[in-house]
Design an enzyme around this catalytic site. Structure first.
Site: not given
Ligand code: HXC
Length: 257
Positions: A65, A108, A111, A131
């Site tokens: 998400a 997400g 999911e 998450e």
């Molecule tokens: C918003 C995101 C994002 C996310 C990555 N980006 N994941 N933006 N939401 N979930 C953005 C980063 O901010 C960055 O933008 C760009 O994408 C590239 O990401 P990097 O982190 O620089 O890449 P990398 O170092 O290769 O790392 C990849 C990664 C990491 C390991 C996937 O991005 C990461 O940990 N992302 C979050 C994963 C996460 O926690 N997902 C769960 C979300 S909660 P900028 O502009 O900064 O360059 C969820 C809840 C669901 O899903 C339920 C909801 C109701």
């Protein structure tokens, strides 16, 4: 068409939806959710389509998400908006949906893959529910679908630690249907989709419904549901055609729907 966050394409009876927010690793924001759900709804209603592929990029199926969008929300917002409830609509599609997963399928993203019927994964795929690292838990069905897919031991491990799992582990657990070289993920998913789309649509959609019953009901109820779906297929022209084709040693020519 005028989508901002996805690309759509059709190839014969196969539809392909490509998540297209590369700068955010296909983070699932509200706009993207609306577009994916709208595209699936339209393809599901199209008698010319027999299977749908959902894919992302080689680096990310979807990194979850959109955290930047979620960050601003409070309890009242998520309750009143019914945040992300629209994803549930994917479960109402009758058309088989295949997730073609390369790279990150996190939160997400994992999911969304589990909302699909079949997951074809590349060797570089990474699955996880991180998450917990953000102070929340899965919110698009992950705690339920992951547990049903891989069992309590692994689901607790993944959801409480937030760790990423490589594709070998995901395959061993039965989360993914097939693992292929990363560069072949989309072509394999398209081939699988074309195979499914060549069958009787009523039979494939009933097959999907019957398997899904296994997750939602007792064995007795599931077997009863299967039986009634099975019997009703004997009222279709596709059953007549499929069995005649076998007897006549030729390929069936299904009406589809
Ligand atoms: C918003 C995101 C994002 C996310 C990555 N980006 N994941 N933006 N939401 N979930 C953005 C980063 O901010 C960055 O933008 C760009 O994408 C590239 O990401 P990097 O982190 O620089 O890449 P990398 O170092 O290769 O790392 C990849 C990664 C990491 C390991 C996937 O991005 C990461 O940990 N992302 C979050 C994963 C996460 O926690 N997902 C769960 C979300 S909660 P900028 O502009 O900064 O360059 C969820 C809840 C669901 O899903 C339920 C909801 C109701």
């Amino acid at each position: 068409t005028d989508f901002q966050t996805i690309l759509t394409e059709t190839d014969g009876r196969v539809a392909v939806i490509t998540l297209n927010r590369p700068k955010a690793l296909n983070a699932l924001n509200t706009e993207l959710m609306g577009e994916v759900v709208g595209a699936v709804r339209a393809f599901d209603a199209d008698p010319g389509i027999g299977a749908i592929v959902i894919t992302g990029s080689e680096k990310a199926f979807a990194a979850g998400a959109d955290i930047k969008e979620m960050q601003e929300k409070d309890f009242a917002d998520v309750v009143t908006e019914q945040f992300f409830v629209a994803w549930d609509e994917l479960t109402r599609a009758r058309t088989p949906i295949i997730a073609a997963v390369s790279g990150y399928a996190l939160g997400g993203g994992c999911e969304l893959a589990m909302l699909c019927d079949i997951i074809i994964a590349g060797e570089n795929a990474r699955f996880g529910q991180p998450e917990i690292n953000l102070g929340v838990i899965p919110g698009i069905g992950g705690s339920q679908r992951l547990t049903r897919a891989v069992g309590k031991a692994k689901a607790m491990d993944l959801i409480l630690t937030g760790r990423q799992m490589k594709v070998d582990e995901a395959e061993k657990l039965g989360l993914v249907s097939r693992v292929v070289p990363t560069e072949e993920v989309v072509s394999t998913a398209r081939e699988v989709a074309a195979t499914i789309a060549s069958k009787s649509f009523i039979a494939s959609s009933y097959g999907k419904e019957a398997v899904n019953r296994a997750f939602e009901s007792s064995l007795t109820e599931g077997v009863r549901a299967e039986r009634s779906l099975f019997y009703s297929l004997f009222a279709t022209a596709d059953q007549t055609e499929g069995m005649s084709a076998f007897a006549e040693k030729r390929e069936p020519n299904f009406l589809h729907r």
